[in-house]
Design a protein around this motif. Structure first.
Motif, mmCIF file in Angstrom:
data_model
loop_
_atom_site.group_PDB
_atom_site.id
_atom_site.type_symbol
_atom_site.label_atom_id
_atom_site.label_comp_id
_atom_site.label_asym_id
_atom_site.label_seq_id
_atom_site.Cartn_x
_atom_site.Cartn_y
_atom_site.Cartn_z
ATOM 1 N N THR A 104 12.183 -1.081 5.954
ATOM 2 C CA THR A 104 11.054 -2.069 5.959
ATOM 3 C C THR A 104 9.804 -1.287 6.244
ATOM 4 O O THR A 104 9.736 -0.160 6.521
ATOM 5 N N LEU A 105 8.528 -2.134 5.898
ATOM 6 C CA LEU A 105 7.386 -1.651 6.424
ATOM 7 C C LEU A 105 7.053 -1.285 7.592
ATOM 8 O O LEU A 105 6.660 -0.311 7.830
ATOM 9 N N PHE A 164 4.297 0.039 0.020
ATOM 10 C CA PHE A 164 4.905 -1.265 -0.066
ATOM 11 C C PHE A 164 4.406 -2.434 -0.755
ATOM 12 O O PHE A 164 4.898 -3.348 -0.811
ATOM 13 N N PRO A 195 9.933 2.358 -2.214
ATOM 14 C CA PRO A 195 9.799 2.580 -1.095
ATOM 15 C C PRO A 195 10.948 2.491 -0.029
ATOM 16 O O PRO A 195 11.030 3.082 1.020
ATOM 17 N N ARG A 196 11.623 1.424 -0.200
ATOM 18 C CA ARG A 196 12.794 1.048 0.630
ATOM 19 C C ARG A 196 13.904 1.956 0.790
ATOM 20 O O ARG A 196 14.655 2.118 1.730
#
Length: 227
Positions: A104-105, A164, A195-196
């Motif tokens: 996650t971010l 993200f 990104p994840r």
């Protein structure tokens, strides 16, 4: 050990029996008074807001109130004195922060300086009052050797936020010169990557490549296991 949000002392009493120097932080004055009476000299009980208190010990524990999980994590990750945090969170939140099934971010934003691990599941029946969901134990450990220099934290976290914003890395990779971009591809990072799906070493490598454009450091740092 520092315990954030001691409440009625369910964890505090167990920690006090271990013999470690213990500071219990609780906001409610009535609970603070009750803890001081029941614990005697076995712990230092401090009346303070856990979202403002700065832990001054190497170990932090907390049964985090589910409604303020993200603010607590952000506050804690910004502190420098502690090395290990053991936190009881909602099960799904603990899984997300440990990057189970994808990062996650928030986790990616702090990965160069911390490791996040899932240590176990706690059934809802273990809580009083009983919540509607199970709990999960998240262990956060400060890295002995950061993957990104602390002085570059702002630039790195801006990169993560930008990445993200989309489903793919293409917008971020557009900032990378051609040569570092080919090197990133060797680590499994290309325009089709999400990104994840990146791990901590891959994020550090991507940051190094984007920094190369500004001439602030070589295209890619040597990051062990980057992929």
């Amino acid at each position: 050990v520092v315990e954030l949000g001691a409440g009625d002392g369910a964890l505090t009493r167990q920690l006090a029996g271990r013999g470690d120097a213990l500071t219990a932080v609780e906001l409610d004055p009535g609970r603070v008074a009750a803890l001081r009476r029941s614990l005697g000299g076995r712990a230092r009980v401090v009346q303070a807001d856990m979202l403002r208190f700065r832990p001054d010990a190497p170990n932090v524990v907390s049964n985090v109130p589910f409604g303020i999980t993200t603010p607590v994590l952000r506050h804690l990750l910004g502190q420098r004195a502690w090395s290990t945090a053991v936190l009881l969170l909602q099960w799904e939140v603990a899984r997300k922060r440990a990057a189970v099934g994808g990062t996650t971010l928030l986790t990616a934003s702090w990965w160069p300086w911390y490791e996040f691990g899932l240590a176990g599941r706690v059934p809802a029946s273990a809580f009083r009052p009983r919540p509607s969901v199970d709990g999960g134990i998240l262990v956060i450990s400060r890295r002995a050797a950061p993957l990104v220099p602390p002085a570059q934290r702002g630039a790195y976290q801006r990169l993560v936020r930008d990445a993200f914003r989309g489903d793919r890395l293409q917008p971020v990779l557009g900032r990378v010169p051609p040569t570092p971009r080919r090197e990133l591809a060797a680590h499994g990072i290309d325009a089709g990557a999400r990104p994840r799906d990146l791990g901590p070493q891959a994020w550090a490598a991507l940051h190094g490549a984007t920094m190369a454009r500004s001439g602030r450091r070589p295209a890619l740092e040597r990051v062990p296991g980057a992929r």
